[in-house]
Design a protein around this motif. Structure first.
Motif, PDB file in Angstrom:
ATOM      1  N   VAL A   1       0.774  -1.231   0.014  1.00  0.00           N
ATOM      2  CA  VAL A   1      -0.018   0.167  -0.010  1.00  0.00           C
ATOM      3  C   VAL A   1       0.958   1.292  -0.002  1.00  0.00           C
ATOM      4  O   VAL A   1       0.810   2.225  -0.793  1.00  0.00           O
ATOM      5  CB  VAL A   1      -1.049   0.052   1.312  1.00  0.00           C
ATOM      6  CG1 VAL A   1      -1.763   1.176   1.382  1.00  0.00           C
ATOM      7  CG2 VAL A   1      -1.860  -1.132   1.376  1.00  0.00           C
TER       8      VAL A   1
ATOM      9  N   THR B   1       1.706   2.964  -3.658  1.00  0.00           N
ATOM     10  CA  THR B   1       0.789   4.249  -3.955  1.00  0.00           C
ATOM     11  C   THR B   1       1.720   5.534  -4.055  1.00  0.00           C
ATOM     12  O   THR B   1       1.391   6.468  -4.840  1.00  0.00           O
ATOM     13  CB  THR B   1      -0.156   4.445  -2.718  1.00  0.00           C
ATOM     14  OG1 THR B   1      -1.064   3.377  -2.608  1.00  0.00           O
ATOM     15  CG2 THR B   1      -0.989   5.782  -2.847  1.00  0.00           C
TER      16      THR B   1
ATOM     17  N   SER C   1       0.222   5.913  -8.357  1.00  0.00           N
ATOM     18  CA  SER C   1      -1.295   6.059  -7.571  1.00  0.00           C
ATOM     19  C   SER C   1      -2.505   6.070  -8.715  1.00  0.00           C
ATOM     20  O   SER C   1      -3.570   6.544  -8.575  1.00  0.00           O
ATOM     21  CB  SER C   1      -1.321   7.255  -6.811  1.00  0.00           C
ATOM     22  OG  SER C   1      -1.356   8.467  -7.438  1.00  0.00           O
TER      23      SER C   1
ATOM     24  N   ALA D   1      -5.691   4.241  -7.699  1.00  0.00           N
ATOM     25  CA  ALA D   1      -6.569   5.077  -6.803  1.00  0.00           C
ATOM     26  C   ALA D   1      -7.382   6.498  -7.502  1.00  0.00           C
ATOM     27  O   ALA D   1      -8.740   6.768  -7.117  1.00  0.00           O
ATOM     28  CB  ALA D   1      -5.551   5.860  -5.843  1.00  0.00           C
TER      29      ALA D   1
ATOM     30  N   GLN E   1      -4.961   0.837  -2.759  1.00  0.00           N
ATOM     31  CA  GLN E   1      -5.042   1.940  -3.475  1.00  0.00           C
ATOM     32  C   GLN E   1      -6.528   2.398  -3.916  1.00  0.00           C
ATOM     33  O   GLN E   1      -6.904   3.608  -4.102  1.00  0.00           O
ATOM     34  CB  GLN E   1      -4.360   1.974  -5.073  1.00  0.00           C
ATOM     35  CG  GLN E   1      -2.734   2.208  -4.900  1.00  0.00           C
ATOM     36  CD  GLN E   1      -2.152   2.537  -6.291  1.00  0.00           C
ATOM     37  OE1 GLN E   1      -2.879   3.653  -6.987  1.00  0.00           O
ATOM     38  NE2 GLN E   1      -1.278   1.767  -6.735  1.00  0.00           N
ATOM     39  N   LYS E   2      -7.135   1.195  -4.010  1.00  0.00           N
ATOM     40  CA  LYS E   2      -8.949   1.378  -4.327  1.00  0.00           C
ATOM     41  C   LYS E   2      -9.319   2.292  -2.967  1.00  0.00           C
ATOM     42  O   LYS E   2     -10.219   3.010  -3.491  1.00  0.00           O
ATOM     43  CB  LYS E   2      -9.297   0.117  -4.596  1.00  0.00           C
ATOM     44  CG  LYS E   2      -8.861  -0.679  -5.881  1.00  0.00           C
ATOM     45  CD  LYS E   2      -9.019  -1.964  -5.863  1.00  0.00           C
ATOM     46  CE  LYS E   2      -8.428  -2.728  -6.999  1.00  0.00           C
ATOM     47  NZ  LYS E   2      -8.487  -4.237  -6.774  1.00  0.00           N
TER      48      LYS E   2
ATOM     49  N   MET F   1      -1.782   7.316   3.277  1.00  0.00           N
ATOM     50  CA  MET F   1      -1.481   6.047   2.976  1.00  0.00           C
ATOM     51  C   MET F   1      -0.743   5.021   4.198  1.00  0.00           C
ATOM     52  O   MET F   1      -1.167   3.807   4.154  1.00  0.00           O
ATOM     53  CB  MET F   1       0.042   6.032   1.991  1.00  0.00           C
ATOM     54  CG  MET F   1       0.019   7.013   0.570  1.00  0.00           C
ATOM     55  SD  MET F   1       1.780   7.174  -0.166  1.00  0.00           S
ATOM     56  CE  MET F   1       1.194   8.807  -1.236  1.00  0.00           C
TER      57      MET F   1
ATOM     58  N   SER G   1      -1.525  -2.477 -11.990  1.00  0.00           N
ATOM     59  CA  SER G   1      -1.215  -1.428 -11.184  1.00  0.00           C
ATOM     60  C   SER G   1      -0.425  -0.151 -12.094  1.00  0.00           C
ATOM     61  O   SER G   1      -0.746   0.942 -11.957  1.00  0.00           O
ATOM     62  CB  SER G   1      -0.501  -1.653  -9.914  1.00  0.00           C
ATOM     63  OG  SER G   1      -1.229  -2.809  -9.116  1.00  0.00           O
TER      64      SER G   1
END
Length: 351
Positions: A67, A71, A75, A78, A210-211, A239, A288
């Motif tokens: 995470v 991120t 990112s 996200a 990230q979601k 984060m 990702s």
């Protein structure tokens, strides 16, 4: 918009709706760590490379790192989640609808996990947000089809790429170690599979963490009267918060899910477990980088199927696969409908 932790805490204490949103989001992150993360270590445990408790502790640590590090580097996942739906111009109403979506996700996910069925938290999240957006906009104007299209890409990608990579990696491993001494290879793959499980845990955190960061960031924007988060950098404290909560959820474990994924579908040997973990981790890394939200459950399951098919198609228990597929198919309409209804109720009660 001030996105420092002190400003966030002050806003949360002064806005009960934001407080509920944060609690629900952290609850969903915790449930994700509890129900989805065990998929990452299922093969490692069932091939007896690690004990359940040791594997869960390791997975929690690498979920945290996934995470935080991914991120910070990229990112885009996200951003996709944040921009996927449009809750309209009334940010207070939007925050209420977001609460309803998160509540629906928790209800749906906990119910499925109670029966030991691997759930797709990614699809629950997407369905929940979409159902609430449709409710608040009274139609499909609340759906950003360009961003939502990435969800469809992810569904196909996780199914096809997971299976193909699982088959390729396992086939390569089989050819490379065809003449090796079995006792030596077992020792090697014991360590290699622990590495594979760590990589899978890291990428699970990178994808799913990230979601939910995207959702929490969206709630923060609503509380400040903004209806989008375009161009705003995700703060490090956010984060850290999400990674810690996901790691705590992972530490709870999920032995039913470990058994369902790692034992019931395909009987794996150590080299096969390693192949499945590496293939799934590679698929998640690719997704990702390009900002495509995919289901970690989909990816790991199809990678295991690809590995099993190298030996023979009959090695796969298709009854288990069918049950999982039905669960995934029902997630979108099921969780979406719950979210739609709860959004209408929440808006009527609290707006």
């Amino acid at each position: 918009m001030d996105i420092s932790f002190s400003a966030f805490f002050e806003a949360m204490m002064g806005n009960p709706v934001l407080l509920i949103t944060v609690v629900l989001t952290l609850g969903v992150i915790f449930v994700n760590g509890w129900t989805d993360a065990p998929n990452a270590i299922a093969t490692c445990v069932t091939t007896r490379c690690m004990g359940v408790k040791s594997a869960i502790i390791m997975s929690a640590g690498f979920n945290f790192l996934g995470v935080l590090i991914m991120t910070k580097i990229n990112s885009s996942v996200a951003s996709t989640i944040s921009n996927m739906v449009d809750f309209g111009g009334d940010t207070r109403e939007a925050l209420i609808a977001l609460c309803a979506a998160l509540f629906s996700i928790v209800v749906y996910s906990v119910g499925a996990s109670y029966f030991g069925i691997p759930t797709s938290e990614s699809h629950s999240l997407i369905a929940g947000l979409s159902g609430a957006a449709i409710a608040i906009q009274n139609g499909f104007d609340g759906i950003n089809m360009k961003e939502w299209g990435k969800v469809l890409y992810g569904l196909v990608l996780s199914l096809i790429l997971g299976f193909v990579l699982g088959w390729i990696v396992c086939k390569l491993v089989t050819l490379l170690f065809a003449r090796a001494d079995r006792r030596k290879t077992n020792s090697f793959f014991r360590g290699a599979q622990i590495f594979g499980a760590a990589a899978m845990s890291f990428m699970h955190g990178a994808q799913d963490g990230q979601k939910f960061i995207g959702v929490l960031f969206l709630g923060l924007a609503f509380s400040h009267g903004q209806n989008d988060v375009s161009g705003i950098a995700i703060p490090v404290w956010l984060m850290l918060l999400c990674s810690v909560v996901m790691a705590l959820g992972t530490s709870v474990g999920g032995e039913k899910i470990i058994k369902s994924v790692g034992m019931d579908m395909v009987k794996l040997e150590k080299y096969q477990g390693f192949s499945a973990d590496i293939a799934a981790a590679l698929c998640l890394l690719f997704s990702s980088i390009f900002g495509i939200p995919v289901s970690t459950t989909h990816t790991k399951t199809t990678a295991i199927m690809g590995v099993g098919s190298v030996r023979r198609i009959s090695a796969i228990d298709f009854n288990v696969v069918k049950d999982m597929m039905l669960t995934w198919v029902f997630t979108f309409p099921g969780c979406g409908l719950i979210s739609f209804i709860m959004a209408k109720i929440f808006i009527a009660l609290f707006n």
